[in-house]
Design an enzyme around this catalytic site. Structure first.
Site, mmCIF file in Angstrom:
data_model
loop_
_atom_site.group_PDB
_atom_site.id
_atom_site.type_symbol
_atom_site.label_atom_id
_atom_site.label_comp_id
_atom_site.label_asym_id
_atom_site.label_seq_id
_atom_site.Cartn_x
_atom_site.Cartn_y
_atom_site.Cartn_z
ATOM 1 N NE ARG A 34 -32.660 -29.246 -15.389
ATOM 2 C CZ ARG A 34 -31.343 -29.363 -15.332
ATOM 3 N NH1 ARG A 34 -30.793 -30.272 -14.543
ATOM 4 N NH2 ARG A 34 -30.569 -28.580 -16.054
ATOM 5 C CE LYS A 196 -14.310 -24.907 -13.583
ATOM 6 N NZ LYS A 196 -14.658 -26.097 -14.354
ATOM 7 N N GLY A 349 -29.457 -24.398 -15.028
ATOM 8 C CA GLY A 349 -29.918 -25.035 -13.806
ATOM 9 C C GLY A 349 -29.556 -24.232 -12.571
ATOM 10 N N GLY A 373 -26.283 -26.189 -19.885
ATOM 11 C CA GLY A 373 -25.303 -26.536 -20.928
ATOM 12 C C GLY A 373 -25.905 -26.442 -22.313
HETATM 13 P P1 AMP Z 1 -21.420 -22.180 -12.351
HETATM 14 O O1 AMP Z 1 -21.363 -23.574 -11.775
HETATM 15 O O2 AMP Z 1 -20.271 -21.838 -13.207
HETATM 16 O O3 AMP Z 1 -22.770 -21.833 -12.929
HETATM 17 O O4 AMP Z 1 -21.257 -21.230 -11.105
HETATM 18 C C1 AMP Z 1 -22.137 -21.234 -10.030
HETATM 19 C C2 AMP Z 1 -21.336 -21.107 -8.798
HETATM 20 O O5 AMP Z 1 -20.475 -19.976 -8.885
HETATM 21 C C3 AMP Z 1 -22.175 -20.900 -7.572
HETATM 22 O O6 AMP Z 1 -22.126 -22.046 -6.783
HETATM 23 C C4 AMP Z 1 -21.539 -19.693 -6.890
HETATM 24 O O7 AMP Z 1 -21.364 -19.873 -5.509
HETATM 25 C C5 AMP Z 1 -20.203 -19.585 -7.576
HETATM 26 N N1 AMP Z 1 -19.646 -18.222 -7.529
HETATM 27 C C6 AMP Z 1 -20.232 -17.081 -7.918
HETATM 28 N N2 AMP Z 1 -19.435 -16.033 -7.663
HETATM 29 C C7 AMP Z 1 -18.319 -16.515 -7.093
HETATM 30 C C8 AMP Z 1 -17.132 -15.915 -6.594
HETATM 31 N N3 AMP Z 1 -16.952 -14.605 -6.638
HETATM 32 N N4 AMP Z 1 -16.186 -16.723 -6.072
HETATM 33 C C9 AMP Z 1 -16.379 -18.053 -6.046
HETATM 34 N N5 AMP Z 1 -17.472 -18.681 -6.505
HETATM 35 C C10 AMP Z 1 -18.438 -17.915 -7.015
#
Ligand code: AMP
Length: 391
Positions: A34, A196, A349, A373
């Protein structure tokens, strides 16, 4: 809307909002993407003889001075990258350094979110802070793309008080996002992952009738598997969203959108780097295991679909890429994106940090967005206050 070139900057004082919200561990910047993305606008302003006062945030200090969220290390790195002195001002309001900055010089003001008014819901509180910032300058340039979805004093309110324009980064981000929403080249594929499903529902809903292919990985995929009635063991799931996901799957079918869900999964007994990985069918996850990555067959299928596309947007890792045993799916998808002949956009990010951590260069991709976001909200069809206010 003005552009960065709309003003004559010689002898002018410019308040520049940047997104310098970089990951810092034990005082060390672990990914300076960034900061690098902010350089072209700063360099342009300096070359035009402006006195530049930069305002930015780091993390969420919630109105308190938290030493670990100081922008001091960022000022240092920024100076190194610009190859010039960047003066750091600990004061946000009444900064002597900001008042005294001369043509061709750069001052970075401490984390604006140390001021509670920055993020206040109360417009008058925000305006009071915005007036303090506006008093430093003649012109406001908005280049902090990662924050433009926020109605914050240094992003939104200050633009109402000064002549304004977007910087190069904000202009480039909007340009790319327009390509993803207005007449995209086809086939158009979107790859979503991350932890999520609730973070991505809005994007799925808004993009479903615009894309040809939508591939789902990451922790969010297990809510899709649960919606099909599969056992998902100890995997991440958002049970309350199962009905919504069912509706989305039915809508995808009606629209003839190819919804790609993994057919094999890498599971492990625990969320740990050294947990033993096993590959199982997506319909046969053992009850005592959790899914931590998409399997190799699925990764290959996702990759094959991606390379066929002329427009691809990817947000969110396919698995727990932080653990090498569960990073393969993310790596295969990233690799496929580098082979896209049309536009490939890595949004967010986390996804940007993931591809850099996995050894890819920024130049391997068509575009790496700095704002997770903000780009997701744009793709959800929402108005971005920090952009609308620049009109
Ligand atoms: P986000 O913050 O929603 O962009 O998600 C990123 C995070 O999702 C990363 O830190 C990954 O480790 C996590 N992630 C991806 N796949 C999985 C999974 N199958 N189970 C748990 N965490 C996950």
């Amino acid at each position: 809307m003005n552009s960065l070139q709309s003003f004559d900057y010689a002898g002018k004082r410019v308040l520049l909002r940047c997104d310098l919200n970089v990951p810092i561990k034990d005082g060390v910047i672990t990914d300076d993407g960034r900061i690098r993305a902010s350089l072209p606008t700063i360099q342009y302003l300096v070359s035009q003889g402006a006195a530049v006062i930069i305002t930015a945030h780091l993390g969420r200090p919630k109105g308190e001075r938290k030493a670990e969220l100081s922008l001091a290390p960022v000022a240092h790195r920024l100076g190194d990258l610009l190859d010039m002195k960047v003066t750091f001002s600990q004061e946000i309001i009444g900064s002597i350094e900001a008042k005294n900055v001369k043509a061709g010089e750069v001052v970075l003001i401490e984390n604006i979110r140390y001021e509670g008014a920055e993020t206040s819901k109360d417009e008058s509180e925000r305006t009071t802070l915005a007036k303090e910032l506006a008093a430093y300058a003649d012109i406001f340039i908005s280049d902090g793309f990662g924050a433009v979805h926020r109605k914050h004093a240094s992003v939104y309110d200050v633009a109402k008080l000064l002549p304004h324009a977007p910087g190069y980064l904000v202009a480039a981000e909007i340009d790319v996002l327009k390509k993803l929403t207005q007449n995209p080249q086809r086939p158009y594929g979107v790859v979503l992952g991350g932890s999520k499903v609730s973070d991505k529902i809005g994007v799925i809903e808004n993009l479903l009738d615009k894309v040809n292919v939508m591939a789902i990985g990451g922790g969010m995929l297990f809510t899709f598997l649960a919606a099909q009635g599969y056992e998902i063991g100890k995997s991440l799931v958002e049970v309350d969203l199962i009905p919504t996901v069912k509706e989305l799957m039915a809508r995808a079918e009606k629209l003839s959108v190819t919804l790609l869900l993994p057919t094999d999964i890498v599971v492990a007994p625990a969320f740990a780097a050294d947990a033993t990985p096993t590959i199982v069918g997506a319909d046969s996850i053992p009850a005592d295991q959790m899914g931590l990555d998409i399997g190799p067959v699925s990764a290959a299928a996702f990759a094959a679909a991606i390379v066929e596309c002329k427009t691809v947007f990817w947000n969110g890792p396919m698995g727990v890429f932080e653990f090498p045993n569960f990073a393969v799916g993310t790596k295969v998808v990233a690799q496929a994106l580098t082979q896209v002949t049309g536009i490939s956009v890595v949004g967010g990010g986390d996804s940007a940090a993931a591809v850099r951590k996995l050894g890819f260069a920024d130049s391997d991709f068509g575009y790496i967005s700095t704002g997770g976001g903000a780009s997701l909200e744009y793709l959800e069809g929402k108005e971005l206050p920090g952009i609308s206010v620049l009109a």
